[in-house]
Design a protein around this motif. Structure first.
Motif, mmCIF file in Angstrom:
data_model
loop_
_atom_site.group_PDB
_atom_site.id
_atom_site.type_symbol
_atom_site.label_atom_id
_atom_site.label_comp_id
_atom_site.label_asym_id
_atom_site.label_seq_id
_atom_site.Cartn_x
_atom_site.Cartn_y
_atom_site.Cartn_z
ATOM 1 N N LEU A 26 48.081 38.006 41.426
ATOM 2 C CA LEU A 26 47.984 39.358 40.649
ATOM 3 C C LEU A 26 49.194 40.282 40.988
ATOM 4 C CD1 LEU A 26 47.160 41.083 38.354
ATOM 5 C CD2 LEU A 26 45.241 41.918 40.118
ATOM 6 N N ASN A 246 41.073 36.255 34.386
ATOM 7 C CA ASN A 246 42.165 35.853 35.486
ATOM 8 C C ASN A 246 43.404 35.344 34.864
ATOM 9 O OD1 ASN A 246 40.685 37.014 37.662
ATOM 10 N ND2 ASN A 246 39.471 35.087 37.843
ATOM 11 N N GLY A 247 44.661 35.281 35.326
ATOM 12 C CA GLY A 247 45.531 34.612 34.960
ATOM 13 C C GLY A 247 45.796 33.477 36.214
ATOM 14 N N TRP A 461 49.432 35.221 33.792
ATOM 15 C CA TRP A 461 49.056 36.523 34.056
ATOM 16 C C TRP A 461 49.366 37.556 32.889
ATOM 17 C CZ3 TRP A 461 45.052 38.632 36.421
ATOM 18 C CH2 TRP A 461 44.344 38.169 37.620
ATOM 19 N N SER A 464 46.942 39.655 31.108
ATOM 20 C CA SER A 464 46.128 40.390 31.910
ATOM 21 C C SER A 464 46.405 41.423 32.843
ATOM 22 C CB SER A 464 45.102 39.370 32.423
ATOM 23 O OG SER A 464 44.356 38.641 31.757
ATOM 24 N N ALA A 465 47.617 41.036 33.326
ATOM 25 C CA ALA A 465 48.441 42.101 34.245
ATOM 26 C C ALA A 465 48.793 43.083 33.378
ATOM 27 C CB ALA A 465 49.657 41.144 34.860
#
Ligand code: ADQ
Length: 486
Positions: A26, A246-247, A461, A464-465
């Motif tokens: 992340l 999650n990525g 990500w 989601s990030a």
């Protein structure tokens, strides 16, 4: 923006599961959003060995009775604070248990120490680096939010991320007097938990925002079956709970450049995947039948439904498939798989243990990845499987239900299906899913379609990030948050 991430594991230095992968990847993804993350981690032997060119940030003569040094370092592209406290962390073997699998008796103290130091960094301990937000992962880090809350003095915003409600950090109440928290912290708003100490519970109460690792799990944990005692707290805090899937680290898990696999490949060169299948069969001494090679890379536990797989594995053999299982966990489940391997030595291959390189080879070689979890907050194995063209067969729960599109007729026809979902989550449900997998595998066009769609899925990500970045922004600017939720 600076984030202090507090975590007991971080890939590639120390990993027992998905927490490490997320804590490691992340921060990389957040850089694209102008966010600098530094993670504080325990100085386990593997972490200390990886450090080069460290600087001393602070020293402790009496951190819960022990000497400790807080170091700053940047191993493997990670930006770390490392709590070098040999009395707590310089132990061989896994991070939380002794060689016999027993939880260390002083885990309450080891992770309180990590959390206390994290809270001090959040309060300005480090001269040239001040975080804007503290982000704690799982129970090991949860007390950092509690220490900050009770220290007062306008703390920075606090986020608690729950990767798995099953692990809560529950300890006898008599340790409370040694935590250095004010008496009021032993209350329903603090760390009191059914007459014990609840670290995760305390973190949830002290957090300004709570994230769990998928929107479905965010809904599920509001009920007793998934909240596991914390559903009351989660319901009370529901306005501050958000689910973010999650990525995965697309560089670490990339079949086009993976150093662990025999033959690299990509979605455009599916035939180049085949040597990896044969290599996997050879590695486990298995026959090359005309049926699918099923695999599982997982903790061998009840949560992961691995007892269900052990109970149905015969079906795979009888229908002409093969099975590869890699994992460790409950002794009874380990024994059940080893027994299956003894009965069907050319059709069932089992490796007990944790081995990152082998996990990559299995994802690259198997036809289908079995993930029959009873509950799964997000799940990463099915995402790695998608990326590697290994069709996921998953139970319909938590993040599994959100990340895999079931191969029903409509989805197949629209060419959007990426795997197989099943429910109810029991041996019969899994058996039916296996039968569907065998059928689809025989329809080569459909199977190749599933594989292709899976490999095209964006598991990075990327989205989601952006959600985490948005959440950080909202916490630093509560006006946006109010406007957003109105
Ligand atoms: N024997 C073995 N050898 C090598 N590698 C092995 C292994 N056993 C497991 N792994 C690897 O460990 C990781 C497990 O991650 P998961 O997300 O699937 O589950 P976990 O329950 O640990 O994580 C919790 O946190 C994560 C992160 O938020 C959530 O996705 C998840 O739902 C939640 O339960 C995967 O990378 C898997 O390949």
């Amino acid at each position: 923006m600076n984030i202090l991430s507090v975590t007991a594991e971080i890939f590639p230095l120390v990993k027992t599961g998905g927490l490490a992968d997320v804590a490691g990847s992340l921060p990389k993804a957040l850089r694209a959003h102008g966010i600098n993350t530094r993670s504080i981690v325990p100085g386990y032997p593997a972490v200390m060995r990886a450090l080069r060119g460290t600087s001393v940030v602070s020293q402790y003569d009496d951190l819960f009775g022990e000497r400790a040094t807080l170091l700053a370092a940047e191993p493997d592209g990670l930006e770390l604070f490392v709590l070098d406290a040999p009395a707590f962390f310089d132990r061989p073997g896994p991070p939380y248990t002794d060689r016999n699998g027993r939880e260390y008796e002083d885990n309450w103290k080891r992770f309180a120490a990590l959390s206390l130091v994290a809270s001090q960094i959040a309060a300005g301990l480090v001269a040239n680096w001040r975080p804007d937000i503290i982000h704690a992962h799982d129970w090991h880090a949860a007390l950092s939010l509690v220490y900050l809350k009770y220290a007062g003095n306008g703390s920075i915003p606090r986020i608690m991320t729950v990767h798995n409600m099953a692990f809560q950090g529950q300890f006898p109440a008599y340790h409370f007097r040694n935590l250095g928290l004010p008496d009021e912290a032993y209350s329903i708003d603090g760390v009191e938990y059914y007459g014990d100490l609840g670290y995760l519970k305390g973190g949830l109460q002290a957090a300004d925002a709570i994230t769990v690792v998928s929107p479905t799990y965010a809904r599920e944990v509001m009920s007793p079956a998934f909240g596991m005692g914390l559903e009351g707290v989660m319901n009370a805090r529901h306005a501050d709970v958000v689910g973010i899937v999650n990525g995965i680290d697309m560089d670490v898990w990339d079949p086009a450049s993976d150093p662990y696999i025999d033959q690299t490949y990509s979605a455009r060169t599916p035939l180049r995947r085949l040597p990896n299948r044969q290599a996997l069969l050879d590695l486990f001494g298995l026959e090359n039948t005309s049926g699918p090679v099923f695999a599982s890379v997982n903790r061998l536990t009840w949560q992961k439904g691995m007892d269900l797989l052990a109970a149905t594995a015969r079906e795979i053999v009888e229908a002409g498939g093969t099975l590869v299982v890699q994992g460790e966990g409950d002794a009874g489940i380990e024994r059940a798989f080893l027994e299956l391997m003894r009965r069907f030595p050319h059709r069932v291959g089992v490796r007990i243990g944790f081995d990152e390189a082998l996990a990559h080879r299995i994802h690259a070689g198997a036809d289908a990845m079995l993930v029959p979890s009873r509950f799964e907050p997000c799940g990463l194995t099915q995402l790695y499987a998608l990326r590697y063209g290994c069709v996921p067969v998953v139970s319909r729960t938590g993040g599994l239900s959100e990340t895999i599109i079931d191969a029903n007729d409509a989805a197949l026809h629209a060419q959007v299906a990426t795997g197989i979902q099943f429910a109810p989550i029991d041996a019969h449900g899994l058996r039916l899913a296996l039968r569907r997998a065998f059928k689809l595998f025989r329809r080569r066009g459909d199977w190749e379609g599933l594989r292709r769609q899976g490999m095209k899925t964006d598991c990075s990500w990327h989205r989601s990030a952006a959600r985490y970045a948005e959440l950080y922004g909202e916490l630093l600017n509560p006006d946006i948050r109010l406007a957003g939720s109105a």
